[in-house]
Enzyme design. Structure first.
Site, PDB file in Angstrom:
ATOM      1  N   ARG A 144      63.051  34.548  71.278  1.00 49.10           N
ATOM      2  CA  ARG A 144      62.834  35.529  72.335  1.00 49.10           C
ATOM      3  C   ARG A 144      64.053  36.452  72.382  1.00 49.10           C
ATOM      4  NH1 ARG A 144      61.411  30.421  74.617  1.00 49.10           N
ATOM      5  NH2 ARG A 144      59.184  30.287  75.178  1.00 49.10           N
ATOM      6  N   LYS A 169      63.728  29.503  78.145  1.00 48.23           N
ATOM      7  CA  LYS A 169      62.647  29.558  79.127  1.00 48.23           C
ATOM      8  C   LYS A 169      62.221  28.152  79.531  1.00 48.23           C
ATOM      9  CE  LYS A 169      58.165  31.785  79.873  1.00 48.23           C
ATOM     10  NZ  LYS A 169      57.111  32.627  79.268  1.00 48.23           N
ATOM     11  N   HIS A 239      59.381  40.825  70.830  1.00 48.90           N
ATOM     12  CA  HIS A 239      58.508  39.644  70.814  1.00 48.90           C
ATOM     13  C   HIS A 239      57.525  39.689  69.647  1.00 48.90           C
ATOM     14  CE1 HIS A 239      58.395  36.247  73.534  1.00 48.90           C
ATOM     15  NE2 HIS A 239      57.104  36.105  73.318  1.00 48.90           N
ATOM     16  N   ARG A 242      58.600  37.415  66.964  1.00 50.14           N
ATOM     17  CA  ARG A 242      58.300  36.016  67.314  1.00 50.14           C
ATOM     18  C   ARG A 242      56.819  35.700  67.047  1.00 50.14           C
ATOM     19  NH1 ARG A 242      59.745  31.604  70.809  1.00 50.14           N
ATOM     20  NH2 ARG A 242      58.144  31.072  72.327  1.00 50.14           N
ATOM     21  N   HIS A 265      57.013  26.141  73.315  1.00 48.09           N
ATOM     22  CA  HIS A 265      55.889  26.266  74.242  1.00 48.09           C
ATOM     23  C   HIS A 265      55.672  24.958  74.997  1.00 48.09           C
ATOM     24  CE1 HIS A 265      53.794  29.801  71.956  1.00 48.09           C
ATOM     25  NE2 HIS A 265      54.753  30.210  72.766  1.00 48.09           N
ATOM     26  N   TYR A 274      47.618  32.082  68.268  1.00 45.73           N
ATOM     27  CA  TYR A 274      47.930  32.553  66.914  1.00 45.73           C
ATOM     28  C   TYR A 274      46.867  32.148  65.900  1.00 45.73           C
ATOM     29  CZ  TYR A 274      52.373  33.440  69.168  1.00 45.73           C
ATOM     30  OH  TYR A 274      53.342  33.891  70.036  1.00 45.73           O
TER      31      TYR A 274
END
Length: 301
Positions: A144, A169, A239, A242, A265, A274
């Site tokens: 990120r 995050k 992003h 990423r 995640h 994805y």
């Protein structure tokens, strides 16, 4: 805006302090607080009172005005106003229907993905080693923007070929592999630039960021300018690199659970998006019993 609201609106200063305290207790970032506080202050200044003193009809009229005023397809200002008010009600112990706040359905948009050729084009178009490394780290480690800005020298483990991403995050740590190509470039960069704490330091956009890490605006400028130079016309943001990292890993056959872990995640659902954009070889569906018979035949059973 926050200072003005504190001066002009009775009780706003104490409300702001409670909001900051509760956001911190819940483990949210300072940027989340600033974003919510800005929209709450705007609402307070519009009416000349605390948002919690409004009635639902006033809020509906205000949100309708914001919705009509918004020129962005995502109506981001409208949405973040609702999110800010929701969080305010939550921290004040009030239900969402206290202000009759609307529910906002999440937009289901697929991410923009760069091809491997476009990634190579960006790397080739970056004249400065610093910019090549910035792009290379964002892509090769799936970082990120905040994560690449916060890389410190002590987070780099060249012997084990790992990058330690600290308290990202969700207040989570993770390790991601470092490419041999990136390691060579990093060693050269460090020997020439002699950074002391942060890997990337200072820029001309924000004096406060000098010697404390690259600014978000600085990283965004690098990505946009190099995309333009490389002749890439897709809507590329930090992003996007990423997104491309995750997609290319899946295309290379990496297990989706491992991709989830590498991206940091919390849920597999975030990673599964994805699957809709990666290009996998179409394999003919077959019965697993056929595989059992084939295996036994090879082993002469």
């Amino acid at each position: 805006m926050l200072n003005r609201a504190c001066r002009e609106i009775t009780g706003f200063s104490s409300l702001l302090q409670r909001l900051e305290r509760n956001i911190s207790i819940l483990g949210r970032s300072q940027s989340t607080f600033k974003n919510y506080a800005r929209h709450i202050a705007s609402t307070a200044l519009h009416f000349g009172c605390l948002p919690t003193d409004l009635d639902p009809e006033q809020v509906k009229d205000y949100l309708y005005e914001l919705q009509q005023r918004s020129v962005m397809p995502s109506q981001s200002y409208f949405k973040h106003t609702v999110y800010g008010l929701r969080f305010l009600l939550r921290t004040e112990g009030l239900p969402y229907d206290y202000l009759a706040l609307p529910s906002i359905s999440k937009e289901k948009k697929l991410p923009v993905i760069l091809s491997r050729e476009e990634i190579w084009g960006m790397l080739q178009s970056a004249d400065l080693l610093k910019h090549r490394l910035l792009i290379g780290l964002l892509y090769s480690c799936g970082l990120r923007c905040m994560e690449v800005r916060r890389i410190e020298l002590k987070h780099l483990d060249f012997d084990r070929k790992l990058l330690h991403i600290v308290q990202s995050k969700g207040k989570k740590d993770r390790y991601v592999p470092l490419s041999d190509h990136i390691i060579r470039g990093l060693k050269t960069y460090i020997s020439v630039e002699h950074p002391t704490t942060y890997l990337f330091t200072g820029n001309s956009f924000n004096q406060k960021d000098l010697n404390t890490g690259y600014s978000q605006r600085g990283v965004q400028w690098v990505i946009k300018s190099i995309c333009k130079k490389a002749g890439i016309y897709k809507d590329v943001h930090t992003h996007t690199l990423r997104h491309s990292y995750a997609t290319h890993l899946l295309e290379d056959g990496v297990n989706i659970l491992l991709v989830q872990r590498l991206l940091g995640h919390s849920t597999i659902e975030s990673t599964m998006v994805y699957l809709h954009v990666c290009q996998l070889e179409n394999k003919k569906v077959h019965s697993p019993l056929d595989t059992v018979f084939e295996l036994c035949r090879r082993n002469g059973k």
